[in-house]
Design a protein around this motif. Structure first.
Motif, PDB file in Angstrom:
ATOM      1  N   ARG A   1      56.669  43.742  21.085  1.00 39.81           N
ATOM      2  CA  ARG A   1      55.789  42.874  20.284  1.00 39.81           C
ATOM      3  C   ARG A   1      54.346  42.962  20.776  1.00 39.81           C
ATOM      4  O   ARG A   1      53.412  42.955  19.983  1.00 39.81           O
ATOM      5  CB  ARG A   1      56.294  41.436  20.349  1.00 39.81           C
ATOM      6  N   LEU A   2      54.166  43.055  22.074  1.00 33.45           N
ATOM      7  CA  LEU A   2      52.817  43.160  22.622  1.00 33.45           C
ATOM      8  C   LEU A   2      52.125  44.426  22.121  1.00 33.45           C
ATOM      9  O   LEU A   2      50.961  44.401  21.694  1.00 33.45           O
ATOM     10  CB  LEU A   2      52.892  43.163  24.152  1.00 33.45           C
ATOM     11  N   VAL A   3      52.840  45.545  22.135  1.00 37.45           N
ATOM     12  CA  VAL A   3      52.270  46.808  21.664  1.00 37.45           C
ATOM     13  C   VAL A   3      52.040  46.773  20.156  1.00 37.45           C
ATOM     14  O   VAL A   3      50.991  47.204  19.650  1.00 37.45           O
ATOM     15  CB  VAL A   3      53.190  47.984  22.048  1.00 37.45           C
ATOM     16  N   THR A   4      53.008  46.250  19.411  1.00 37.89           N
ATOM     17  CA  THR A   4      52.893  46.220  17.947  1.00 37.89           C
ATOM     18  C   THR A   4      51.716  45.351  17.506  1.00 37.89           C
ATOM     19  O   THR A   4      50.923  45.740  16.636  1.00 37.89           O
ATOM     20  CB  THR A   4      54.190  45.690  17.321  1.00 37.89           C
ATOM     21  N   ASP A   5      51.588  44.169  18.088  1.00 31.35           N
ATOM     22  CA  ASP A   5      50.497  43.274  17.713  1.00 31.35           C
ATOM     23  C   ASP A   5      49.138  43.875  18.073  1.00 31.35           C
ATOM     24  O   ASP A   5      48.162  43.732  17.330  1.00 31.35           O
ATOM     25  CB  ASP A   5      50.658  41.917  18.396  1.00 31.35           C
ATOM     26  N   ALA A   6      49.060  44.563  19.224  1.00 35.08           N
ATOM     27  CA  ALA A   6      47.797  45.186  19.610  1.00 35.08           C
ATOM     28  C   ALA A   6      47.411  46.297  18.640  1.00 35.08           C
ATOM     29  O   ALA A   6      46.261  46.396  18.206  1.00 35.08           O
ATOM     30  CB  ALA A   6      47.900  45.730  21.037  1.00 35.08           C
ATOM     31  N   ALA A   7      48.383  47.143  18.275  1.00 36.81           N
ATOM     32  CA  ALA A   7      48.099  48.234  17.335  1.00 36.81           C
ATOM     33  C   ALA A   7      47.661  47.684  15.979  1.00 36.81           C
ATOM     34  O   ALA A   7      46.744  48.206  15.339  1.00 36.81           O
ATOM     35  CB  ALA A   7      49.342  49.121  17.188  1.00 36.81           C
ATOM     36  N   GLU A   8      48.315  46.612  15.533  1.00 35.87           N
ATOM     37  CA  GLU A   8      47.943  46.011  14.251  1.00 35.87           C
ATOM     38  C   GLU A   8      46.545  45.412  14.321  1.00 35.87           C
ATOM     39  O   GLU A   8      45.780  45.481  13.360  1.00 35.87           O
ATOM     40  CB  GLU A   8      48.958  44.944  13.864  1.00 35.87           C
ATOM     41  N   ALA A   9      46.193  44.831  15.463  1.00 37.30           N
ATOM     42  CA  ALA A   9      44.855  44.254  15.619  1.00 37.30           C
ATOM     43  C   ALA A   9      43.775  45.325  15.517  1.00 37.30           C
ATOM     44  O   ALA A   9      42.702  45.088  14.956  1.00 37.30           O
ATOM     45  CB  ALA A   9      44.751  43.532  16.960  1.00 37.30           C
ATOM     46  N   PHE A  10      44.042  46.529  16.038  1.00 31.37           N
ATOM     47  CA  PHE A  10      43.072  47.619  15.927  1.00 31.37           C
ATOM     48  C   PHE A  10      42.844  47.998  14.464  1.00 31.37           C
ATOM     49  O   PHE A  10      41.713  48.228  14.029  1.00 31.37           O
ATOM     50  CB  PHE A  10      43.556  48.855  16.706  1.00 31.37           C
ATOM     51  N   VAL A  11      43.930  48.064  13.695  1.00 33.15           N
ATOM     52  CA  VAL A  11      43.808  48.423  12.281  1.00 33.15           C
ATOM     53  C   VAL A  11      43.020  47.358  11.518  1.00 33.15           C
ATOM     54  O   VAL A  11      42.144  47.669  10.707  1.00 33.15           O
ATOM     55  CB  VAL A  11      45.207  48.613  11.657  1.00 33.15           C
TER      56      VAL A  11
ATOM     57  N   ASP B   1      40.152  54.408  21.005  1.00 37.01           N
ATOM     58  CA  ASP B   1      40.995  55.580  21.283  1.00 37.01           C
ATOM     59  C   ASP B   1      41.809  55.395  22.558  1.00 37.01           C
ATOM     60  O   ASP B   1      42.652  56.226  22.886  1.00 37.01           O
ATOM     61  CB  ASP B   1      40.151  56.852  21.370  1.00 37.01           C
ATOM     62  N   SER B   2      41.563  54.323  23.269  1.00 39.20           N
ATOM     63  CA  SER B   2      42.396  53.992  24.419  1.00 39.20           C
ATOM     64  C   SER B   2      42.216  52.509  24.716  1.00 39.20           C
ATOM     65  O   SER B   2      41.209  51.908  24.341  1.00 39.20           O
ATOM     66  CB  SER B   2      42.014  54.828  25.660  1.00 39.20           C
ATOM     67  N   ALA B   3      43.202  51.911  25.336  1.00 35.23           N
ATOM     68  CA  ALA B   3      43.129  50.483  25.630  1.00 35.23           C
ATOM     69  C   ALA B   3      44.069  50.168  26.780  1.00 35.23           C
ATOM     70  O   ALA B   3      44.992  50.935  27.086  1.00 35.23           O
ATOM     71  CB  ALA B   3      43.490  49.652  24.402  1.00 35.23           C
ATOM     72  N   ARG B   4      43.821  49.040  27.404  1.00 32.99           N
ATOM     73  CA  ARG B   4      44.710  48.567  28.462  1.00 32.99           C
ATOM     74  C   ARG B   4      44.997  47.101  28.200  1.00 32.99           C
ATOM     75  O   ARG B   4      44.089  46.283  28.080  1.00 32.99           O
ATOM     76  CB  ARG B   4      44.061  48.738  29.839  1.00 32.99           C
ATOM     77  N   LEU B   5      46.264  46.767  28.051  1.00 36.59           N
ATOM     78  CA  LEU B   5      46.683  45.396  27.801  1.00 36.59           C
ATOM     79  C   LEU B   5      47.206  44.793  29.094  1.00 36.59           C
ATOM     80  O   LEU B   5      48.030  45.389  29.782  1.00 36.59           O
ATOM     81  CB  LEU B   5      47.786  45.345  26.735  1.00 36.59           C
ATOM     82  N   MET B   6      46.707  43.602  29.422  1.00 30.19           N
ATOM     83  CA  MET B   6      47.162  42.892  30.612  1.00 30.19           C
ATOM     84  C   MET B   6      47.702  41.540  30.179  1.00 30.19           C
ATOM     85  O   MET B   6      47.054  40.818  29.423  1.00 30.19           O
ATOM     86  CB  MET B   6      46.015  42.709  31.605  1.00 30.19           C
ATOM     87  N   ALA B   7      48.886  41.197  30.629  1.00 36.05           N
ATOM     88  CA  ALA B   7      49.480  39.907  30.301  1.00 36.05           C
ATOM     89  C   ALA B   7      50.080  39.303  31.559  1.00 36.05           C
ATOM     90  O   ALA B   7      50.877  39.941  32.255  1.00 36.05           O
ATOM     91  CB  ALA B   7      50.560  40.077  29.233  1.00 36.05           C
TER      92      ALA B   7
END
Length: 246
Positions: free
Chosen positions: A18-28, A176-182
């Motif tokens: 979910r963390l990856v999916t929500d982040a990718a959707e936010a970019f779009v 083109d690149s990102a780092r997610l921290m939770a």
């Protein structure tokens, strides 16, 4: 962007996906908003100057008037209001306030009048009181003329600047690149639907798999300890993303 469930209390695999999916959707969504905003700017730049001026809020007109004609009266934001002291240009003294010099507007001497108060937005009580003011005070019509000239001048300056910016090569912000921290709390919790026990060979012995799952909660949430009194483990999850285009 659809609203997603809070990731508190999820299994680790579900939380990560979910963390990856929500982040990718936010970019779009962010890219879509960039395109929509750029289209709005192009439409504003193509408007007739009068239409562009109509979109300027009254508060911005007041700020510009306060800059051009400061008021000595602390109760007034600027010196352009019905009943404000005004002196037309004379051979012995310049116009005060210098409306002609700063806005290019020549005010016609007239007696104050309450006509048009509703259209100007000036309180009716103020406009009616203007009928008793001396001839050397600004009338309602004169104030409207000054505000209209100020609005048009602002529109020309702002629209010219907007067109100059839009004439430059367009800048796209692309991730083109990102780092997610939770920050999360990890807990062992009983699995609602545990799999069948299985034996795992460990150094010649066997360990029976327990019906537990690793649950993930956001660290900011105050949650009760996991069942069985197992303590929470606080830590961080880091996910590195890179855009791949096909």
């Amino acid at each position: 962007m659809p609203q997603s469930e809070s990731p508190a209390g999820l299994g680790l695999a579900v939380f990560m996906s979910r963390l990856v999916t929500d982040a990718a959707e936010a970019f779009v969504v962010a890219q879509q908003r960039q395109h929509a905003h750029h289209a709005d700017l192009l439409a504003a730049a193509a408007l007739p100057v009068a239409d562009f001026a109509n979109a300027i809020p009254e508060a911005e007109i007041d700020r510009e008037l306060a800059h051009l004609f400061p008021s000595a009266d602390p109760a007034q934001p600027h010196a352009i209001f019905v009943g404000a002291p005004y002196r037309s240009a004379q051979t012995t003294a310049p116009e005060d306030p210098p409306i002609q010099r700063r806005l290019g507007v020549t005010l016609v001497a007239e007696a104050p009048s309450p006509v048009g108060a509703a259209k100007s937005g000036i309180p009716p009580t103020t406009a009616l009181a203007a009928t008793a003011l001396p001839a050397r005070a600004l009338s309602l019509e004169q104030v409207q003329s000054v505000r209209t000239a100020t609005r048009m001048n602002l529109a020309v300056v702002q629209q010219t600047a907007l067109r100059a910016v839009l004439a430059q090569p367009r800048t796209h912000v692309i991730v083109d690149s990102a780092r997610l921290m939770a920050k999360v709390a990890l807990s062992a919790e009983p699995d609602a639907a545990p799999p069948a026990p299985r034996s795992v060979p460990v150094a010649g012995a066997s360990v029976v798999g327990a019906p537990w799952r690793l649950a993930v909660r956001m660290a900011e949430e105050k949650t009760a300890p996991a069942a069985g009194g197992a303590p929470d483990i606080f830590g961080e999850i880091e996910i590195r993303l890179k855009t791949v285009t096909g």
